[in-house]
Design a protein around this motif. Structure first.
Motif, PDB file in Angstrom:
ATOM      1  N   GLN A  39       0.810  -1.220   0.000  1.00  0.00           N
ATOM      2  CA  GLN A  39       0.000   0.000   0.000  1.00  0.00           C
ATOM      3  C   GLN A  39       0.845   1.273   0.000  1.00  0.00           C
ATOM      4  OE1 GLN A  39      -3.145  -0.040  -0.617  1.00  0.00           O
ATOM      5  NE2 GLN A  39      -3.172  -2.290  -0.567  1.00  0.00           N
ATOM      6  N   GLY A  40       2.175   1.128  -0.044  1.00  0.00           N
ATOM      7  CA  GLY A  40       3.049   2.285  -0.204  1.00  0.00           C
ATOM      8  C   GLY A  40       3.445   2.969   1.085  1.00  0.00           C
ATOM      9  N   PHE A  41       3.385   2.254   2.220  1.00  0.00           N
ATOM     10  CA  PHE A  41       3.805   2.882   3.478  1.00  0.00           C
ATOM     11  C   PHE A  41       5.302   3.167   3.442  1.00  0.00           C
ATOM     12  CE2 PHE A  41       5.532   2.475   7.822  1.00  0.00           C
ATOM     13  CZ  PHE A  41       4.909   3.584   8.382  1.00  0.00           C
ATOM     14  N   HIS A  42       5.677   4.373   3.892  1.00  0.00           N
ATOM     15  CA  HIS A  42       7.071   4.803   3.932  1.00  0.00           C
ATOM     16  C   HIS A  42       7.613   4.638   5.346  1.00  0.00           C
ATOM     17  CE1 HIS A  42      10.644   7.338   3.481  1.00  0.00           C
ATOM     18  NE2 HIS A  42      10.264   7.978   4.562  1.00  0.00           N
ATOM     19  N   PHE A  43       8.620   3.774   5.514  1.00  0.00           N
ATOM     20  CA  PHE A  43       9.257   3.602   6.820  1.00  0.00           C
ATOM     21  C   PHE A  43      10.234   4.744   7.064  1.00  0.00           C
ATOM     22  CE2 PHE A  43       7.715  -0.647   6.073  1.00  0.00           C
ATOM     23  CZ  PHE A  43       7.408  -1.133   7.347  1.00  0.00           C
ATOM     24  N   MET A  44      10.127   5.360   8.217  1.00  0.00           N
ATOM     25  CA  MET A  44      11.065   6.418   8.589  1.00  0.00           C
ATOM     26  C   MET A  44      12.432   5.834   8.929  1.00  0.00           C
ATOM     27  SD  MET A  44      10.765   9.042  11.829  1.00  0.00           S
ATOM     28  CE  MET A  44      12.105  10.193  12.229  1.00  0.00           C
ATOM     29  N   LEU A  45      12.432   4.689   9.623  1.00  0.00           N
ATOM     30  CA  LEU A  45      13.674   4.102  10.128  1.00  0.00           C
ATOM     31  C   LEU A  45      13.693   2.603   9.799  1.00  0.00           C
ATOM     32  CD1 LEU A  45      13.559   5.939  13.565  1.00  0.00           C
ATOM     33  CD2 LEU A  45      15.265   6.348  11.782  1.00  0.00           C
ATOM     34  N   PRO A  46      13.905   2.246   8.545  1.00  0.00           N
ATOM     35  CA  PRO A  46      13.878   0.824   8.174  1.00  0.00           C
ATOM     36  C   PRO A  46      15.156   0.070   8.519  1.00  0.00           C
ATOM     37  CG  PRO A  46      14.316   2.166   6.241  1.00  0.00           C
ATOM     38  CD  PRO A  46      14.051   3.126   7.371  1.00  0.00           C
ATOM     39  N   GLU A  47      16.250   0.789   8.761  1.00  0.00           N
ATOM     40  CA  GLU A  47      17.565   0.158   8.958  1.00  0.00           C
ATOM     41  C   GLU A  47      17.939   0.214  10.437  1.00  0.00           C
ATOM     42  OE1 GLU A  47      21.757  -0.105   9.467  1.00  0.00           O
ATOM     43  OE2 GLU A  47      20.803   1.870   9.470  1.00  0.00           O
ATOM     44  N   LEU A  48      18.423  -0.901  10.981  1.00  0.00           N
ATOM     45  CA  LEU A  48      18.574  -1.056  12.425  1.00  0.00           C
ATOM     46  C   LEU A  48      19.516  -0.029  13.034  1.00  0.00           C
ATOM     47  CD1 LEU A  48      18.011  -2.604  15.039  1.00  0.00           C
ATOM     48  CD2 LEU A  48      19.911  -4.134  14.432  1.00  0.00           C
ATOM     49  N   GLU A  49      20.699   0.144  12.479  1.00  0.00           N
ATOM     50  CA  GLU A  49      21.651   1.053  13.114  1.00  0.00           C
ATOM     51  C   GLU A  49      21.108   2.484  13.159  1.00  0.00           C
ATOM     52  OE1 GLU A  49      26.330   2.510  12.894  1.00  0.00           O
ATOM     53  OE2 GLU A  49      25.729   0.555  12.081  1.00  0.00           O
ATOM     54  N   SER A  50      20.484   2.933  12.097  1.00  0.00           N
ATOM     55  CA  SER A  50      19.903   4.279  12.091  1.00  0.00           C
ATOM     56  C   SER A  50      18.788   4.404  13.121  1.00  0.00           C
ATOM     57  CB  SER A  50      19.365   4.617  10.701  1.00  0.00           C
ATOM     58  OG  SER A  50      20.415   4.660   9.764  1.00  0.00           O
ATOM     59  N   ALA A  51      17.977   3.364  13.245  1.00  0.00           N
ATOM     60  CA  ALA A  51      16.882   3.390  14.224  1.00  0.00           C
ATOM     61  C   ALA A  51      17.429   3.474  15.642  1.00  0.00           C
ATOM     62  CB  ALA A  51      16.013   2.146  14.057  1.00  0.00           C
ATOM     63  N   LEU A  52      18.476   2.703  15.939  1.00  0.00           N
ATOM     64  CA  LEU A  52      19.074   2.744  17.271  1.00  0.00           C
ATOM     65  C   LEU A  52      19.710   4.097  17.551  1.00  0.00           C
ATOM     66  CD1 LEU A  52      20.702  -0.815  17.389  1.00  0.00           C
ATOM     67  CD2 LEU A  52      18.689  -0.044  18.668  1.00  0.00           C
ATOM     68  N   ARG A  53      20.440   4.623  16.586  1.00  0.00           N
ATOM     69  CA  ARG A  53      21.077   5.930  16.786  1.00  0.00           C
ATOM     70  C   ARG A  53      20.024   7.022  17.000  1.00  0.00           C
ATOM     71  NH1 ARG A  53      26.361   6.075  16.284  1.00  0.00           N
ATOM     72  NH2 ARG A  53      27.431   4.326  15.270  1.00  0.00           N
ATOM     73  N   PHE A  54      18.913   6.938  16.283  1.00  0.00           N
ATOM     74  CA  PHE A  54      17.875   7.956  16.412  1.00  0.00           C
ATOM     75  C   PHE A  54      17.284   7.959  17.811  1.00  0.00           C
ATOM     76  CE2 PHE A  54      13.449   9.394  16.029  1.00  0.00           C
ATOM     77  CZ  PHE A  54      13.644  10.633  15.454  1.00  0.00           C
ATOM     78  N   THR A  55      16.865   6.798  18.308  1.00  0.00           N
ATOM     79  CA  THR A  55      16.186   6.773  19.601  1.00  0.00           C
ATOM     80  C   THR A  55      17.139   6.933  20.778  1.00  0.00           C
ATOM     81  OG1 THR A  55      14.496   5.611  20.897  1.00  0.00           O
ATOM     82  CG2 THR A  55      16.237   4.253  19.926  1.00  0.00           C
ATOM     83  N   LEU A  56      18.413   6.599  20.595  1.00  0.00           N
ATOM     84  CA  LEU A  56      19.395   6.748  21.667  1.00  0.00           C
ATOM     85  C   LEU A  56      20.097   8.105  21.630  1.00  0.00           C
ATOM     86  CD1 LEU A  56      20.916   3.157  21.511  1.00  0.00           C
ATOM     87  CD2 LEU A  56      19.492   4.069  23.354  1.00  0.00           C
ATOM     88  N   GLY A  57      19.773   8.921  20.628  1.00  0.00           N
ATOM     89  CA  GLY A  57      20.356  10.261  20.551  1.00  0.00           C
ATOM     90  C   GLY A  57      21.821  10.252  20.170  1.00  0.00           C
ATOM     91  N   LEU A  58      22.201   9.348  19.274  1.00  0.00           N
ATOM     92  CA  LEU A  58      23.610   9.216  18.925  1.00  0.00           C
ATOM     93  C   LEU A  58      23.871   9.588  17.470  1.00  0.00           C
ATOM     94  CD1 LEU A  58      24.408   5.975  20.935  1.00  0.00           C
ATOM     95  CD2 LEU A  58      24.996   8.336  21.499  1.00  0.00           C
ATOM     96  N   THR A  59      23.091  10.547  16.972  1.00  0.00           N
ATOM     97  CA  THR A  59      23.358  11.127  15.665  1.00  0.00           C
ATOM     98  C   THR A  59      23.073  12.616  15.733  1.00  0.00           C
ATOM     99  OG1 THR A  59      22.789  11.088  13.312  1.00  0.00           O
ATOM    100  CG2 THR A  59      20.999  10.673  14.860  1.00  0.00           C
ATOM    101  N   THR A  60      23.818  13.394  14.971  1.00  0.00           N
ATOM    102  CA  THR A  60      23.563  14.838  14.890  1.00  0.00           C
ATOM    103  C   THR A  60      23.341  15.235  13.434  1.00  0.00           C
ATOM    104  OG1 THR A  60      25.952  15.280  14.800  1.00  0.00           O
ATOM    105  CG2 THR A  60      24.892  15.389  16.948  1.00  0.00           C
TER     106      THR A  60
END
Length: 476
Positions: A441-462
């Motif tokens: 149905q064309g849903f767009h995942f914001m964080l499909p890749e594990l490392e990016s998802a972890l960095r986002f929620t743990l605050g380890l990216t700028t």
């Protein structure tokens, strides 16, 4: 006090300036923008949102120390600017100016300017300046990325108008993110609560254990999101298993029978269940058409989904979001694992070969919203990232994100000893689950890749905003 410091973050947003400003002015914006790695509790509020004179008092944790922070809104220009200033708190001074301006033809720019003075004068600037700057970079990278994605998601369905959405389990991990997501998008939320309802907020009384629901209070809702249920992360004694099963089936049945009796029925019910439906599938690739598996969780999920039958029979579109392991720093599996990894004691669980089908909290929120507005979605929808991993790979990725080794395995026998049957089904077993219905149905995942998802929620990216720093001449 001498010179203060200035921090500035700017990002382009995919909506007109009027909508960007309105998003910040709506209920839930403060909660939505609080980073998941920050421990923040709202103690008091007064005044009207972000308008001049409004006040908020929060308790924040800086390292091991909890501090009270009181801020007051000191400027407000409709559509373009609002400002808050520290009254008391951890800084010698703090003034945060939020600016919005149009970027033709149909986008806008968000600017967050913070002029601050660390505590302890020159010593605070010398020894704490770098830490404060890095903390601000992390915070505003998160805030701008989340704002951009929320605005994009809401804009995709703006033509369908705002909804009135009833939500059960509104204070849980998913509900705590979903409710402010909906309210900042202009939707009205009615929370189903077991205690005394807040009539001014539009709460709805229910007590599923007693079969009670204020059905009349649900008249006029456009959609329902059902999140409530007993936590499965506990030792599964016979009594606990009975409680888990009944909390899901009885609550769902009471809710759906009530919805079926409404004069004007909601157009959709989104019920979050779980990929436990599929049981342990080893290396088999599982989709929404796969049959149910074996085990306690599979039994619970089958009964849980069957309990929505009264709503379906009444003509309500029902979506079963079968969620994987939800990753967020505020709670769930990641919050339990991260401390051990930070201390260097993390590693694979059991063999590490079992599949771990996971999803970021923000994509659970996004997919729930997508399901509300997408009539083609009906029945089971796998709420998982399109990139599942094996548990050992998850451990190595989390160790890399935290810059810690991940070489201390927890043997299967230890998992079984500590957690019993629950540990066997939720930790040592797994399934390789694909989100075919959502992708179709064309849903767009914001964080499909594990490392990016972890960095986002743990605050380890700028990554994201354009940052500037420097001294600011401010009167002491």
């Amino acid at each position: 006090m001498g010179k203060s410091l200035m921090f500035d973050a700017r990002s382009r947003m995919p909506v007109p300036a009027s909508e960007l400003f309105s998003w910040h002015a709506r209920e839930g914006a403060f909660e939505r923008l609080t980073p998941p790695w920050e421990t923040t509790e709202v103690l008091e509020r007064s005044g009207d949102g972000i308008q001049e004179g409004a006040r908020v008092v929060v308790r924040i944790r800086i390292g091991p120390v909890a501090q009270r922070w009181e801020a007051r809104h000191t400027k407000y220009i409709e559509g373009s600017l609002f400002q808050d200033e520290q009254v008391s708190g951890p800084f010698a001074s703090w003034v945060h100016t939020h600016r919005v301006w149009p970027e033709p033809p149909d986008s806008s720019v968000l600017e967050d300017e913070v002029v601050y003075a660390p505590p302890l004068g020159a010593a605070g600037r010398a020894f704490g300046g770098g830490m404060i700057r890095r903390r601000l970079e992390r915070m505003f990278a998160y805030r701008h990325a989340l704002t951009r994605e929320d605005l994009r998601r809401h804009a995709a369905f703006a033509g369908q108008g705002p909804l009135t959405v009833a939500v059960t389990g509104a204070t849980g991990l998913v509900g705590g993110a979903l409710v402010p997501f909906l309210t900042t998008g202009g939707h009205q939320v009615r929370r189903l609560v077991r205690g005394r309802p807040n009539a001014a907020r539009g709460d709805v009384a229910w007590n599923p254990a007693k079969g009670e629901l204020d059905v009349a209070a649900l008249e006029g809702v456009d959609a329902v999101v059902h999140l409530a249920g007993e936590n499965v992360a506990q030792r599964w004694t016979p009594q606990a298993k009975e409680t888990i099963l009944r909390s899901r089936t009885d609550g769902t049945r009471v809710l759906c029978e009530g919805l079926a009796r409404l004069q004007k029925k909601p157009r959709v019910l989104v019920c979050l269940t779980g990929i436990g439906f599929y049981g342990n599938r080893q290396d088999e690739v599982v989709t929404e058409v796969s049959p149910p598996g074996e085990g306690f969780l599979a039994t619970v999920c089958r009964a849980w989904e069957a309990a929505t039958a009264p709503a379906e029979e009444a003509g309500i579109r029902v979506v079963h979001l079968r969620t994987g392991v939800v990753l967020d720093a505020r709670g769930g599996a990641l919050a339990k694992m991260a401390p051990a990894f930070r201390m260097g004691g993390g590693g694979p669980l059991g063999s590490g070969r079992q599949w771990m089908s996971w999803i970021s909290l923000e994509d659970v929120v996004g997919l729930t919203h997508f399901a509300l507005f997408t009539p083609e979605l009906r029945g089971p929808v796998n709420a998982v990232s399109p990139q599942p991993v094996r548990q050992g790979d998850f451990a190595r990725t989390l160790g890399r994100v935290l810059s810690r080794p991940a070489v201390f395995p927890l043997p299967a026998v230890a998992v079984r000893t500590l957690f019993g049957e629950m540990g066997q089904e939720t930790v040592l077993e797994g399934a390789h689950v694909r989100p075919e219905a959502a992708e179709r149905q064309g849903f767009h995942f914001m964080l499909p890749e594990l490392e990016s998802a972890l960095r986002f929620t743990l605050g380890l990216t700028t990554q994201g905003p354009q940052f500037t720093h420097g001294p600011a001449q401010v009167a002491p």
